[in-house]
Scaffold this active site. Structure first.
Site, short mmCIF file in Angstrom:
data_model
loop_
_atom_site.label_atom_id
_atom_site.label_comp_id
_atom_site.label_asym_id
_atom_site.label_seq_id
_atom_site.Cartn_x
_atom_site.Cartn_y
_atom_site.Cartn_z
N ASP A 124 0.43 -8.34 -1.97
CA ASP A 124 0.23 -6.89 -1.98
C ASP A 124 -1.22 -6.59 -1.58
O ASP A 124 -2.12 -6.62 -2.42
CB ASP A 124 0.53 -6.31 -3.37
N GLU A 126 -4.62 -4.68 -0.45
CA GLU A 126 -5.30 -3.38 -0.57
C GLU A 126 -6.15 -3.22 0.69
O GLU A 126 -6.62 -4.21 1.26
CB GLU A 126 -6.19 -3.32 -1.81
N ASP A 224 2.96 -3.92 3.95
CA ASP A 224 1.96 -4.98 3.79
C ASP A 224 1.87 -5.88 5.01
O ASP A 224 0.79 -6.19 5.49
CB ASP A 224 2.28 -5.80 2.52
N HIS A 283 -2.96 -0.26 -8.13
CA HIS A 283 -3.74 -0.37 -6.88
C HIS A 283 -4.80 -1.47 -6.94
O HIS A 283 -5.62 -1.56 -6.02
CB HIS A 283 -4.37 0.96 -6.46
N ASP A 288 -0.92 -5.31 -8.90
CA ASP A 288 0.31 -4.85 -8.22
C ASP A 288 1.22 -6.04 -7.95
O ASP A 288 2.43 -5.99 -8.22
CB ASP A 288 -0.03 -4.15 -6.89
P1 AMP Z 1 -0.94 -0.03 -3.02
O1 AMP Z 1 -0.33 -1.36 -2.76
O2 AMP Z 1 -0.03 0.97 -3.56
O3 AMP Z 1 -2.10 -0.21 -3.90
O4 AMP Z 1 -1.45 0.51 -1.63
C1 AMP Z 1 -2.00 -0.29 -0.64
C2 AMP Z 1 -3.04 0.49 0.13
O5 AMP Z 1 -2.48 1.70 0.61
C3 AMP Z 1 -4.27 0.91 -0.64
O6 AMP Z 1 -5.25 -0.10 -0.75
C4 AMP Z 1 -4.76 2.06 0.21
O7 AMP Z 1 -5.41 1.61 1.37
C5 AMP Z 1 -3.48 2.72 0.63
N1 AMP Z 1 -3.13 3.80 -0.33
C6 AMP Z 1 -2.47 3.68 -1.48
N2 AMP Z 1 -2.33 4.86 -2.09
C7 AMP Z 1 -2.93 5.75 -1.31
C8 AMP Z 1 -3.14 7.16 -1.37
N3 AMP Z 1 -2.66 7.90 -2.39
N4 AMP Z 1 -3.81 7.76 -0.38
C9 AMP Z 1 -4.28 7.05 0.67
N5 AMP Z 1 -4.11 5.71 0.81
C10 AMP Z 1 -3.45 5.07 -0.16
MG MG Z 2 -1.36 -2.53 -4.14
#
Ligand code: AMP
Ligand code: MG
Length: 339
Positions: A124, A126, A224, A283, A288
């Site tokens: 996952d 970031e 991803d 996040h 995650d």
């Molecule tokens: P996540 O796996 O949900 O943490 O998301 C992976 C990546 O998506 C994050 O590191 C951000 O680059 C992007 N991301 C997640 N949530 C948001 C959001 N609400 N607004 C903008 N980018 C986001």
């Molecule tokens: Mg994540």
């Protein structure tokens, strides 16, 4: 917590990813837990006229008529997990009886989860971001985490995490720091992506994945690999790694297995419907990944056959072909430079 995966816009034309809405665009993968076969045992090497199939079908009919309380009571009597919504409990009970009845019929001990792969590696990423990421925003990976599931013992066999220094835009937005909890100092001290990828490959090699053990990757949604990794490889001028070309999109597998409507699928709802709570910091890539692994483990225990269901083919996101479902990923290798 994870709705963003629908919010992120595609990159501009020089990054070859399919546009549009994560797995909305994909057709259901007919190779993964197909609806019509869901309650019936697999036919391979089996004769459906065997009395055991009739027994299973009768048991399924009874389970379908049970109330939530009856389901909970029965699961508790069988010393099975009683958490989750009604559909999840039904599926768990059906899987239990199916496994039990088939084990008796085939004189198997019925204890082992369906383990097509020895290991499943949850990833996952970031990435850099801004609030309401503009359409042409180019994401750079800033955290590379992996959580390895041993599908035989149903335990976590190891974790990997490296932060990554973004090179195109080295300054993280305040929004990104707040969202991911990853600080500017952390990424300043990190190595650029190609070096981190090398470390990741080394870690996978040390686990003898793709050589001694059959393995594949698993992600929450398609982004991803199809977006973050694909885009990062373009930016770093390296080829997309062959070992990450196919993966299990757990949202698709979950939806097919527990019969949850498409719109409800995201990590927080997958956990909630299983009666689980998010553990850690949303996040954070590693947290995650751990939580995604908890969902995958629960699905394996509930009898789900997790199989590769998506791939990047010619730079485009497509469902994995049926023949690929049983294949593990190739041995990890560092990709060469793009020409
Ligand atoms: P996540 O796996 O949900 O943490 O998301 C992976 C990546 O998506 C994050 O590191 C951000 O680059 C992007 N991301 C997640 N949530 C948001 C959001 N609400 N607004 C903008 N980018 C986001
Ligand atoms: Mg994540």
């Amino acid at each position: 917590m994870d709705d963003h995966k629908e919010n992120i816009h595609s990159a501009d034309g020089n990054v070859n990813v399919s546009n549009g809405d994560d797995d909305n665009k994909l057709k259901e993968d007919s190779t993964v837990c197909p609806k019509e076969k869901e309650d019936a045992p697999r036919a391979s090497n089996s004769d459906f006229s065997h009395a055991v199939y009739k027994e299973i079908s009768l048991a399924n009919g009874q389970i379908n008529r049970m109330s939530k309380e009856e389901l909970r009571l029965k699961l508790s009597q069988l010393k099975l997990d009683t958490r989750g919504v009604k559909d999840v409990m039904k599926k768990r009970l059906k899987s239990h009886y199916k496994k039990q009845k088939l084990a008796v019929a085939t004189a198997d001990d019925g204890q082992q989860a369906d383990a097509c792969y020895d290991y499943i590696c949850v990833v996952d990423f970031e990435a850099t971001c801004e609030e309401d990421n503009p359409r042409d925003f180019v994401h750079e990976i800033i955290e590379f985490p992996m959580v390895l599931i041993n599908t035989r013992t149903l335990e976590i066999a190891g974790t990997f995490r490296e932060y990554v220094k973004p090179e195109l835009c080295s300054k993280l937005s305040d929004f990104c720091v707040k969202l991911t909890g990853i600080t500017q100092e952390t990424v300043n001290a990190a190595q650029p992506f190609p070096l981190v990828l090398k470390q990741a490959v080394k870690w996978l090699e040390e686990k003898e994945l793709g050589t001694r053990y059959k393995y594949t990757f698993l992600t929450d949604g398609a982004w991803d690999m199809s977006k973050f990794l694909n885009m990062q490889c373009c930016l770093s001028q390296i080829r997309y790694p062959a070992f990450a070309r196919r993966w299990i999109n757990i949202r698709k597998a979950y939806r097919n297995f527990y019969k949850v409507p498409h719109s409800q699928i995201k990590l927080s709802t997958m956990l909630a419907k299983l009666g689980l709570q998010y553990e850690g910091r949303p996040h954070s890539g590693l947290d995650d990944s751990r939580n995604i692994a908890r969902v995958a483990l629960r699905m394996l225990r509930d009898g789900c056959r997790l199989r590769v269901n998506e791939q990047l083919h010619g730079g485009l996101l497509t469902p994995a072909p049926a023949w690929a479902a049983e294949e593990g990923a190739p041995p990890p290798r560092c990709p060469g430079n793009r020409r």
